[in-house]
Every structure is written in structure tokens, then in C-alpha cells.
Motif scaffolding. Structure first.
Motif, PDB file in Angstrom:
ATOM      1  N   LEU A   6      93.799 -47.773 109.110  1.00  0.00           N
ATOM      2  CA  LEU A   6      95.097 -48.304 108.700  1.00  0.00           C
ATOM      3  C   LEU A   6      95.325 -49.697 109.266  1.00  0.00           C
ATOM      4  CD1 LEU A   6      97.685 -47.754 107.177  1.00  0.00           C
ATOM      5  CD2 LEU A   6      98.607 -46.617 109.200  1.00  0.00           C
ATOM      6  N   LEU A   7      94.897 -49.910 110.497  1.00  0.00           N
ATOM      7  CA  LEU A   7      95.041 -51.251 111.079  1.00  0.00           C
ATOM      8  C   LEU A   7      94.250 -52.278 110.277  1.00  0.00           C
ATOM      9  CD1 LEU A   7      94.778 -50.469 114.912  1.00  0.00           C
ATOM     10  CD2 LEU A   7      96.801 -51.278 113.665  1.00  0.00           C
ATOM     11  N   VAL A   8      93.050 -51.908 109.865  1.00  0.00           N
ATOM     12  CA  VAL A   8      92.249 -52.814 109.047  1.00  0.00           C
ATOM     13  C   VAL A   8      92.924 -53.068 107.706  1.00  0.00           C
ATOM     14  CG1 VAL A   8      90.044 -53.075 107.833  1.00  0.00           C
ATOM     15  CG2 VAL A   8      90.087 -52.159 110.164  1.00  0.00           C
ATOM     16  N   SER A   9      93.464 -52.007 107.097  1.00  0.00           N
ATOM     17  CA  SER A   9      94.119 -52.147 105.791  1.00  0.00           C
ATOM     18  C   SER A   9      95.368 -53.011 105.874  1.00  0.00           C
ATOM     19  CB  SER A   9      94.463 -50.763 105.236  1.00  0.00           C
ATOM     20  OG  SER A   9      93.294 -50.010 105.002  1.00  0.00           O
ATOM     21  N   LEU A  10      96.098 -52.907 106.982  1.00  0.00           N
ATOM     22  CA  LEU A  10      97.261 -53.780 107.169  1.00  0.00           C
ATOM     23  C   LEU A  10      96.813 -55.234 107.342  1.00  0.00           C
ATOM     24  CD1 LEU A  10      99.432 -51.606 109.595  1.00  0.00           C
ATOM     25  CD2 LEU A  10     100.097 -52.341 107.298  1.00  0.00           C
ATOM     26  N   GLY A  11      95.735 -55.405 108.078  1.00  0.00           N
ATOM     27  CA  GLY A  11      95.254 -56.755 108.335  1.00  0.00           C
ATOM     28  C   GLY A  11      94.769 -57.470 107.089  1.00  0.00           C
ATOM     29  N   ASN A  12      94.112 -56.749 106.184  1.00  0.00           N
ATOM     30  CA  ASN A  12      93.631 -57.405 104.956  1.00  0.00           C
ATOM     31  C   ASN A  12      94.585 -57.218 103.774  1.00  0.00           C
ATOM     32  OD1 ASN A  12      93.174 -54.801 103.968  1.00  0.00           O
ATOM     33  ND2 ASN A  12      91.013 -54.817 104.555  1.00  0.00           N
ATOM     34  N   ARG A  13      95.794 -56.690 104.067  1.00  0.00           N
ATOM     35  CA  ARG A  13      96.887 -56.568 103.091  1.00  0.00           C
ATOM     36  C   ARG A  13      96.596 -55.588 101.954  1.00  0.00           C
ATOM     37  NH1 ARG A  13      99.165 -62.832 102.534  1.00  0.00           N
ATOM     38  NH2 ARG A  13      99.486 -63.146 104.778  1.00  0.00           N
ATOM     39  N   LYS A  14      95.725 -54.646 102.197  1.00  0.00           N
ATOM     40  CA  LYS A  14      95.568 -53.555 101.229  1.00  0.00           C
ATOM     41  C   LYS A  14      96.732 -52.577 101.323  1.00  0.00           C
ATOM     42  CE  LYS A  14      90.525 -53.516 100.745  1.00  0.00           C
ATOM     43  NZ  LYS A  14      89.281 -52.708 100.897  1.00  0.00           N
ATOM     44  N   VAL A  15      97.360 -52.544 102.493  1.00  0.00           N
ATOM     45  CA  VAL A  15      98.571 -51.747 102.697  1.00  0.00           C
ATOM     46  C   VAL A  15      99.644 -52.678 103.237  1.00  0.00           C
ATOM     47  CG1 VAL A  15      99.633 -49.869 104.000  1.00  0.00           C
ATOM     48  CG2 VAL A  15      97.281 -49.632 103.161  1.00  0.00           C
ATOM     49  N   SER A  16     100.837 -52.607 102.666  1.00  0.00           N
ATOM     50  CA  SER A  16     101.930 -53.471 103.123  1.00  0.00           C
ATOM     51  C   SER A  16     102.726 -52.786 104.230  1.00  0.00           C
ATOM     52  CB  SER A  16     102.869 -53.800 101.955  1.00  0.00           C
ATOM     53  OG  SER A  16     103.514 -52.625 101.496  1.00  0.00           O
TER      54      SER A  16
END
Length: 426
Positions: A6-16
Motif C-alpha cells: 500500500l505504501l508503494v501504491s500511494l507513492g506511485n499514485r495507484k491509490v489515492s
């Protein structure tokens, strides 16, 4: 594992961030909604074990049973005639699937028990094994307080140390030898590496060769009267146990005498002691272990016994299918076949007695290569607490016990040029 993703997804904006906030808010709303139920946490496990609840569970279990075939009016069975119950699922309660679907019931009923409530002349033989791992040893063992099960002692020190230097920090009496220990904790036990000795006694009813089996998330060795029978610590093999993180079931045998009592000891090391790691497997603090035992049988001899019994009686019920250990989370079945020699058993018994009804218990489709040859075929899903009694009601045509005629899944047809399920006559 999810947190890092989730941290990675937040960082690359796949999750807002606002989407994450919405999901967390949903969880907190649910927590607040169910929080008042905590006051009911001390209620007895039998609080809903009422006659009304049992009747409803029986009614629901009946409604889930499907009659696929009934040539020559084999069903309903005749109470006045002799009946043989045969098969690996006859004397076990396949009440639910495995993994998170498997809750401990207040009680269960087996197909044999359900049939016995109607039949006046009833006989039984196993016919064939249907297990994936050996049956739990707790079905036949006695713990230190005299009750069924095993006694568990917990240590911070490994068993290899001087016994006098080990300090027992906790003692737990359990009626199960199949343990998931992810939530075990004790103030005097370290949270990472710790050890457990699980002990009990067995007194076989029959002499012969007995097989012991152990799968583990961690490490384990099994001793019978001090003799090492199973080593699942020195060299381990990756398996699908314990949500894909555990080992294969390692097995060993020992000849036992009827009536003699044997001491069984399993030495367990928690999850970090495991020597093999499966990439991507679920992290499992504490780990888990399963200890099984059964008498070794000759498969051909068991089928021959079943055929002989089928010839002695007027009606036969074969109880076959799967169980929670075959259908569970964390893995897929490798094929759709019934376990072991089940197909051979069904062919042989149905040939020996033309008034044979086959009951298949499963939560998913299974191959039925013998379907054209058996006169009666019943599909029974996992029926919960009252599944065994419900099956007995349907087989004997008890009042109000009509099978639904509605499968909850599709049984695939045969490939071109191969025989398939015959036209169903309901």
C-alpha cells in the motif's frame, strides 16, 4: 505484506489518499457498529443450541441435498430391510469447508448416525480411505487429565537442552492435535522463538502397523515410547499446509499391540525455526502443527470386505466425497477425482449389490466415472451440524425430507467421445 504494498501504491499514485481514507472510515464504522456485541462475548457456546435451532438446521440441510438419479426406485430405502453403510465419509462429519470457512461446531452428526436413526438392521465397513492427511491422533489419544486429546507444555528452551535446564512456562489441555498457533501468547513465553511438547497416550484396539504423520509451520519430531518415528525438522519439504506456508506431511510407521498403552510425544519449534521458506507465503507468527495417526490397511482387502458385506445385505449406501482438508483456502485442487481408491470401491460394491445408492459429499464438482453404472446417486453438500441426520431423512423418505433438485454449481459434461453423466431421472 499489504502495508508495504500500500505504501508503494500511494507513492506511485495507484491509490489515492482520499480512497484510502474512505476504506479506513468504512472499517471504523463497522467496528463502532459491532462494538456493543462485545458485551455478549461471555455467553455460553450452547446459547443457540436449542431444539428450534436444531430443527431449522436440519431443514436447511435437507433442502441442500440433490437427487441426481434413482433408477428402479432404489430410494427411498426400506426400513424393514438390512442396510450396509460403506465408504470413507460414512463415519466423519463433513460439515463445512476448510480454512476460514471451518468454525468449531457445538456438535456434528455423521451420515452413519443419520442412517442409523431409521435402519433396524445396519452394518458398516470402511471400504477405502479418503483422507488427505492422516486422521488427527486426538481422535484416539488421551491427555494427562484423562480426557480425549493431548497435553501441551510450552518452553523458551529447545528440547535439545538438558531437560533439567528447561522451564515449563505454560500447560494447555487440548482436544485437538491440529493446531494453528498464530494467536498463542503467554507473558513468560518469548514472542519469536519458543517450543512446545505435545504429549498423550494411545491404546490401539487392534494389533498391526500404525502410521504417524506430521505437517508443520515450524519444526517437529514425533516419538512413540521414546523412539523417533517422524522427523519433520532435520530435512523439510515444502507443502500446501498452513495456508501454503507449511511443510508436506512426513510419515513414519510403528508396529503396535492391541490393548497396550503407548506414550506419544511431539516436540515443536515455532515458525522461525522452520528451515524452508516459500516465497510469497503468508507470514505466520507462532506457526502451527498437525499430528495424525491411523492403522495401515490393505486397500484391496478393504474393498473385498466391502464387496462381501454388500452381498450379505438387501440395500447399500456408499458415502464418498471430499472434506474440509480437500476443499479449503490457500490452494487449488490438482484434479477433480475422488480421493484414493474411492472410484474402485464404488464400482465393486455397486456391481455386487444392484440396490446401491451412492452419496457424494462435496462443495464443488467431482468426477463420477461410474455414474452410468450405479442405480441411485445423491449429491450432498456440506450440511452443517445436522448434515448427517438430514441425509438419513432424505435416504429413507422421512416426512418433509424432499431433496431440492437444485445444484448450487454446474457438473461439467464429458469430453467428446467419452461417457458422461447419464440422463438424470429425479
Amino acid at each position: 505484506m499489504r502495508g508495504q504494498n500500500l505504501l508503494v501504491s500511494l507513492g506511485n499514485r495507484k491509490v489515492s489518499q482520499h480512497a484510502l481514507n474512505d476504506r479506513v472510515r468504512n472499517l471504523l464504522t463497522l467496528a463502532n457498529k459491532v462494538a456493543p456485541l462485545a458485551s455478549e462475548g461471555n455467553a455460553s457456546e450452547d446459547v443457540n443450541n436449542t431444539s428450534e435451532a436444531r430443527a431449522l438446521m436440519r431443514e436447511l440441510a435437507v433442502a441442500g441435498i440433490v437427487l441426481l438419479k434413482n433408477d428402479d426406485s432404489v430410494l427411498p430405502l426400506d426400513k424393514s430391510k438390512s442396510v450396509a453403510v460403506i465408504g470413507p465419509n460414512a463415519k466423519i462429519a463433513a460439515y463445512a469447508g476448510g480454512g476460514s470457512a471451518s468454525l468449531r461446531p457445538t456438535y456434528t452428526t455423521t451420515p452413519y448416525e443419520g442412517i442409523a436413526q431409521h435402519a433396524k438392521d445396519l452394518k458398516y465397513t470402511l471400504g477405502a480411505h479418503g483422507y488427505k492427511q492422516l486422521p488427527a491422533i486426538s481422535l484416539m489419544s488421551t491427555r494427562e487429565d484423562g480426557e480425549p486429546g493431548m497435553t501441551c507444555r510450552f518452553f523458551n528452551e529447545p528440547p535439545s537442552e538438558d531437560p533439567g535446564g528447561r522451564i515449563c512456562r505454560d500447560v494447555v489441555q487440548t482436544d485437538l492435535s491440529d493446531m494453528l498457533l498464530v494467536d498463542y501468547s503467554h507473558p513468560d513465553i518469548r514472542q519469536d522463538v519458543w517450543y512446545m511438547d505435545m504429549s498423550g497416550t494411545i491404546t490401539p484396539a487392534e494389533s498391526g502397523e500404525y502410521q504417524f504423520g506430521c505437517s508443520v509451520r515450524g519444526t517437529a519430531k514425533v516419538f512413540v515410547d521414546g523412539e523417533l518415528v517422524v522427523d519433520n525438522a532435520t530435512a523439510q519439504r515444502q507443502g500446501a499446509t498452513f495456508m501454503g506456508a507449511g511443510t508436506l506431511e512426513e510419515r513414519g510407521t510403528k508396529t503396535l499391540e492391541a490393548g497396550r498403552t503407548y506414550a506419544v510425544l511431539l516436540q515443536f519449534g515455532s515458525s522461525p525455526t522452520q528451515k524452508i521458506r516459500k516465497v510469497g507465503a503468508t507470514a505466520m507468527r507462532g506457526g502451527g502443527v498437525r499430528l495424525g495417526c491411523t492403522k495401515v490397511i490393505d486397500a484391496d482387502e478393504e474393498i473385498a470386505k466391502a464387496v462381501a458385506l454388500a452381498k450379505e445385505v438387501e440395500q447399500v449406501v456408499i458415502c464418498a466425497g471430499l472434506t474440509a482438508e480437500w476443499e479449503s483456502e490457500g490452494f487449488d485442487r490438482a484434479d477433480m477425482a475422488l480421493p484414493g481408491r474411492t472410484n474402485d470401491l464404488i464400482r465393486a460394491v455397486s456391481t455386487a449389490n444392484p440396490r446401491t445408492a451412492v452419496v457424494v459429499q462435496s462443495g464443488t464438482p467431482v468426477e463420477m466415472p461410474w455414474a452410468a453404472a450405479v442405480p441411485a446417486l445423491v449429491q450432498a453438500p456440506y450440511g452443517g451440524n445436522e448434515g448427517g441426520r438430514a441425509l438419513g431423512d432424505v435416504l429413507f423418505g422421512a416426512a418433509g425430507a424432499a431433496p431440492s433438485g437444485k445444484l448450487v454449481y454446474t457438473i461439467p459434461g464429458a469430453r467428446r467421445g467419452q461417457p458422461g453423466l447419464p440422463q438424470l431421472r429425479v
